[in-house]
Design a protein around this motif. Structure first.
Motif, PDB file in Angstrom:
ATOM      1  N   GLU A 192       0.813  -1.122  -0.084  1.00  0.00           N
ATOM      2  CA  GLU A 192       0.203  -0.079  -0.305  1.00  0.00           C
ATOM      3  C   GLU A 192       0.856   1.414   0.106  1.00  0.00           C
ATOM      4  OE1 GLU A 192      -2.577  -0.400   3.358  1.00  0.00           O
ATOM      5  OE2 GLU A 192      -3.480  -1.912   2.503  1.00  0.00           O
ATOM      6  N   VAL A 193       0.708   2.130  -1.056  1.00  0.00           N
ATOM      7  CA  VAL A 193       1.421   3.265  -1.114  1.00  0.00           C
ATOM      8  C   VAL A 193       0.733   4.417  -0.485  1.00  0.00           C
ATOM      9  CG1 VAL A 193       2.958   4.729  -2.750  1.00  0.00           C
ATOM     10  CG2 VAL A 193       2.630   2.319  -3.068  1.00  0.00           C
ATOM     11  N   ASP A 194       1.025   4.938   0.538  1.00  0.00           N
ATOM     12  CA  ASP A 194       0.150   5.856   1.419  1.00  0.00           C
ATOM     13  C   ASP A 194       1.316   6.772   2.148  1.00  0.00           C
ATOM     14  OD1 ASP A 194       1.194   4.574   3.528  1.00  0.00           O
ATOM     15  OD2 ASP A 194      -0.676   3.493   3.938  1.00  0.00           O
ATOM     16  N   LEU A 195       0.625   7.667   2.686  1.00  0.00           N
ATOM     17  CA  LEU A 195       1.375   8.886   3.396  1.00  0.00           C
ATOM     18  C   LEU A 195       2.469   8.355   4.049  1.00  0.00           C
ATOM     19  CD1 LEU A 195       1.960  11.758   3.397  1.00  0.00           C
ATOM     20  CD2 LEU A 195       0.202  11.772   5.322  1.00  0.00           C
ATOM     21  N   SER A 196       2.436   7.159   5.041  1.00  0.00           N
ATOM     22  CA  SER A 196       3.555   6.821   5.590  1.00  0.00           C
ATOM     23  C   SER A 196       4.621   5.982   5.022  1.00  0.00           C
ATOM     24  CB  SER A 196       2.816   5.579   6.530  1.00  0.00           C
ATOM     25  OG  SER A 196       2.518   4.571   5.759  1.00  0.00           O
ATOM     26  N   TRP A 197       4.425   5.905   3.529  1.00  0.00           N
ATOM     27  CA  TRP A 197       5.507   5.216   2.797  1.00  0.00           C
ATOM     28  C   TRP A 197       5.689   5.889   1.551  1.00  0.00           C
ATOM     29  CZ3 TRP A 197       5.246   1.069  -1.226  1.00  0.00           C
ATOM     30  CH2 TRP A 197       6.385   0.264  -1.341  1.00  0.00           C
ATOM     31  N   SER A 198       5.065   6.890   1.029  1.00  0.00           N
ATOM     32  CA  SER A 198       5.316   7.348  -0.367  1.00  0.00           C
ATOM     33  C   SER A 198       6.643   8.268  -0.211  1.00  0.00           C
ATOM     34  CB  SER A 198       4.168   8.498  -0.577  1.00  0.00           C
ATOM     35  OG  SER A 198       4.166   9.602   0.460  1.00  0.00           O
ATOM     36  N   GLN A 199       7.355   8.686   0.707  1.00  0.00           N
ATOM     37  CA  GLN A 199       8.410   9.372   0.711  1.00  0.00           C
ATOM     38  C   GLN A 199       9.674   8.502   0.369  1.00  0.00           C
ATOM     39  OE1 GLN A 199       9.592  12.661   0.667  1.00  0.00           O
ATOM     40  NE2 GLN A 199       7.444  12.902   0.381  1.00  0.00           N
ATOM     41  N   GLN A 200       9.411   7.262   0.918  1.00  0.00           N
ATOM     42  CA  GLN A 200      10.552   6.379   0.523  1.00  0.00           C
ATOM     43  C   GLN A 200      10.391   5.869  -0.848  1.00  0.00           C
ATOM     44  OE1 GLN A 200      10.259   2.579   2.915  1.00  0.00           O
ATOM     45  NE2 GLN A 200      11.734   1.699   1.515  1.00  0.00           N
ATOM     46  N   VAL A 201       9.159   5.976  -1.491  1.00  0.00           N
ATOM     47  CA  VAL A 201       8.804   5.342  -3.102  1.00  0.00           C
ATOM     48  C   VAL A 201       9.372   6.506  -3.729  1.00  0.00           C
ATOM     49  CG1 VAL A 201       7.141   5.179  -4.709  1.00  0.00           C
ATOM     50  CG2 VAL A 201       7.004   4.111  -2.428  1.00  0.00           C
ATOM     51  N   TYR A 232      -3.126  -0.498  -3.185  1.00  0.00           N
ATOM     52  CA  TYR A 232      -3.810   0.672  -2.611  1.00  0.00           C
ATOM     53  C   TYR A 232      -2.633   1.720  -3.113  1.00  0.00           C
ATOM     54  CZ  TYR A 232      -5.601   4.450   0.202  1.00  0.00           C
ATOM     55  OH  TYR A 232      -5.892   5.667   0.422  1.00  0.00           O
ATOM     56  N   ILE A 233      -3.015   2.887  -3.558  1.00  0.00           N
ATOM     57  CA  ILE A 233      -2.233   4.344  -3.513  1.00  0.00           C
ATOM     58  C   ILE A 233      -3.132   5.277  -3.197  1.00  0.00           C
ATOM     59  CG2 ILE A 233      -2.582   4.287  -6.098  1.00  0.00           C
ATOM     60  CD1 ILE A 233       0.435   4.875  -6.453  1.00  0.00           C
ATOM     61  N   ASP A 234      -2.607   6.319  -2.586  1.00  0.00           N
ATOM     62  CA  ASP A 234      -3.093   7.287  -2.213  1.00  0.00           C
ATOM     63  C   ASP A 234      -2.606   8.672  -2.969  1.00  0.00           C
ATOM     64  OD1 ASP A 234      -1.071   8.356  -0.648  1.00  0.00           O
ATOM     65  OD2 ASP A 234      -2.171   8.178   1.001  1.00  0.00           O
ATOM     66  N   SER A 235      -3.119   9.885  -2.722  1.00  0.00           N
ATOM     67  CA  SER A 235      -2.775  10.958  -3.391  1.00  0.00           C
ATOM     68  C   SER A 235      -1.131  11.256  -3.101  1.00  0.00           C
ATOM     69  CB  SER A 235      -3.548  12.124  -3.163  1.00  0.00           C
ATOM     70  OG  SER A 235      -3.282  12.491  -1.832  1.00  0.00           O
ATOM     71  N   SER A 236      -0.552  10.742  -1.868  1.00  0.00           N
ATOM     72  CA  SER A 236       0.782  11.061  -1.850  1.00  0.00           C
ATOM     73  C   SER A 236       1.462   9.924  -2.730  1.00  0.00           C
ATOM     74  CB  SER A 236       1.179  10.924  -0.258  1.00  0.00           C
ATOM     75  OG  SER A 236       0.979   9.689   0.013  1.00  0.00           O
ATOM     76  N   GLY A 237       1.150   8.876  -2.790  1.00  0.00           N
ATOM     77  CA  GLY A 237       1.929   8.005  -3.689  1.00  0.00           C
ATOM     78  C   GLY A 237       1.803   8.422  -5.049  1.00  0.00           C
ATOM     79  N   ILE A 238       0.634   8.812  -5.707  1.00  0.00           N
ATOM     80  CA  ILE A 238       0.409   9.476  -6.901  1.00  0.00           C
ATOM     81  C   ILE A 238       1.445  10.788  -7.183  1.00  0.00           C
ATOM     82  CG2 ILE A 238      -1.177  10.703  -8.628  1.00  0.00           C
ATOM     83  CD1 ILE A 238      -1.895   7.649  -8.517  1.00  0.00           C
ATOM     84  N   ALA A 239       1.617  11.237  -6.271  1.00  0.00           N
ATOM     85  CA  ALA A 239       2.378  12.662  -6.203  1.00  0.00           C
ATOM     86  C   ALA A 239       3.875  12.102  -6.487  1.00  0.00           C
ATOM     87  CB  ALA A 239       2.313  13.521  -5.053  1.00  0.00           C
ATOM     88  N   ALA A 240       4.276  10.971  -5.923  1.00  0.00           N
ATOM     89  CA  ALA A 240       5.522  10.566  -6.130  1.00  0.00           C
ATOM     90  C   ALA A 240       5.930  10.120  -7.487  1.00  0.00           C
ATOM     91  CB  ALA A 240       5.641   9.241  -5.069  1.00  0.00           C
ATOM     92  N   LEU A 241       4.844   9.329  -8.009  1.00  0.00           N
ATOM     93  CA  LEU A 241       4.828   9.158  -9.323  1.00  0.00           C
ATOM     94  C   LEU A 241       4.865  10.405 -10.232  1.00  0.00           C
ATOM     95  CD1 LEU A 241       2.203   5.973  -9.509  1.00  0.00           C
ATOM     96  CD2 LEU A 241       4.591   5.932  -9.198  1.00  0.00           C
ATOM     97  N   VAL A 299      -4.627   0.587  -8.624  1.00  0.00           N
ATOM     98  CA  VAL A 299      -3.929   1.880  -9.063  1.00  0.00           C
ATOM     99  C   VAL A 299      -4.268   2.436 -10.209  1.00  0.00           C
ATOM    100  CG1 VAL A 299      -1.537   2.561  -9.842  1.00  0.00           C
ATOM    101  CG2 VAL A 299      -1.644   1.020  -7.984  1.00  0.00           C
ATOM    102  N   MET A 300      -4.779   1.651 -11.319  1.00  0.00           N
ATOM    103  CA  MET A 300      -5.363   1.937 -12.628  1.00  0.00           C
ATOM    104  C   MET A 300      -6.776   2.872 -12.260  1.00  0.00           C
ATOM    105  SD  MET A 300      -5.024   2.501 -15.706  1.00  0.00           S
ATOM    106  CE  MET A 300      -3.874   1.434 -16.463  1.00  0.00           C
ATOM    107  N   ALA A 301      -7.435   2.156 -11.431  1.00  0.00           N
ATOM    108  CA  ALA A 301      -8.691   3.045 -11.228  1.00  0.00           C
ATOM    109  C   ALA A 301      -8.442   4.644 -10.581  1.00  0.00           C
ATOM    110  CB  ALA A 301      -9.233   2.173  -9.952  1.00  0.00           C
ATOM    111  N   VAL A 302      -7.462   4.737  -9.637  1.00  0.00           N
ATOM    112  CA  VAL A 302      -6.830   6.183  -9.453  1.00  0.00           C
ATOM    113  C   VAL A 302      -6.422   6.773 -10.415  1.00  0.00           C
ATOM    114  CG1 VAL A 302      -5.573   7.271  -7.638  1.00  0.00           C
ATOM    115  CG2 VAL A 302      -6.374   5.206  -7.105  1.00  0.00           C
TER     116      VAL A 302
END
Length: 113
Positions: A24-33, A56-65, A88-91
């Motif tokens: 799950e790529v969320d705020l707690s992990w998106s900086q590492q990504v 799962y991916i949230d807006s912080s994960g999308i921002a990293a991409l 991810v494709m849905a988001v």
């Protein structure tokens, strides 16, 4: 899913770097990504982010991409998303980013692009 289920591995294949994500790529992990994606761009200049095992991916994960994509584009490097999971494709579709990112069915297609 706990943080222990998340995984981020950079694999170098000749002149191409694959950032393989799982979990799950969320705020707690998106900086590492984000850091892994930017590091991979520095290593090769051609990067694919493999997302088949991201549940799962949230807006912080999308921002990293997005940051990886913009960084690559500003330096004339190649960047794409590989084997994108349904979640991810849905988001991406909701945000209409499926029209922005180069998206590849598999690693072979990404490396040939």
């Amino acid at each position: 899913m706990s943080d222990n289920d998340n995984e981020c591995v950079i694999e170098i294949l000749d002149d191409y770097a694959v950032v393989r994500l799982r979990g799950e790529v969320d705020l707690s992990w998106s900086q590492q990504v984000r850091r892994a994606i930017l590091d991979a761009l520095g290593d090769t200049g051609k990067v694919g982010v493999e997302l088949s095992e991201v549940s799962y991916i949230d807006s912080s994960g999308i921002a990293a991409l997005v940051e990886g994509f913009q960084s690559a584009r500003s330096r004339n490097q190649k960047f794409g998303l590989v084997a994108v999971s349904i979640a991810v494709m849905a988001v991406l579709q909701l945000a209409r980013l499926d029209r922005v990112f180069p998206i590849f069915a598999d690693l072979d297609a990404a490396r040939e692009a």
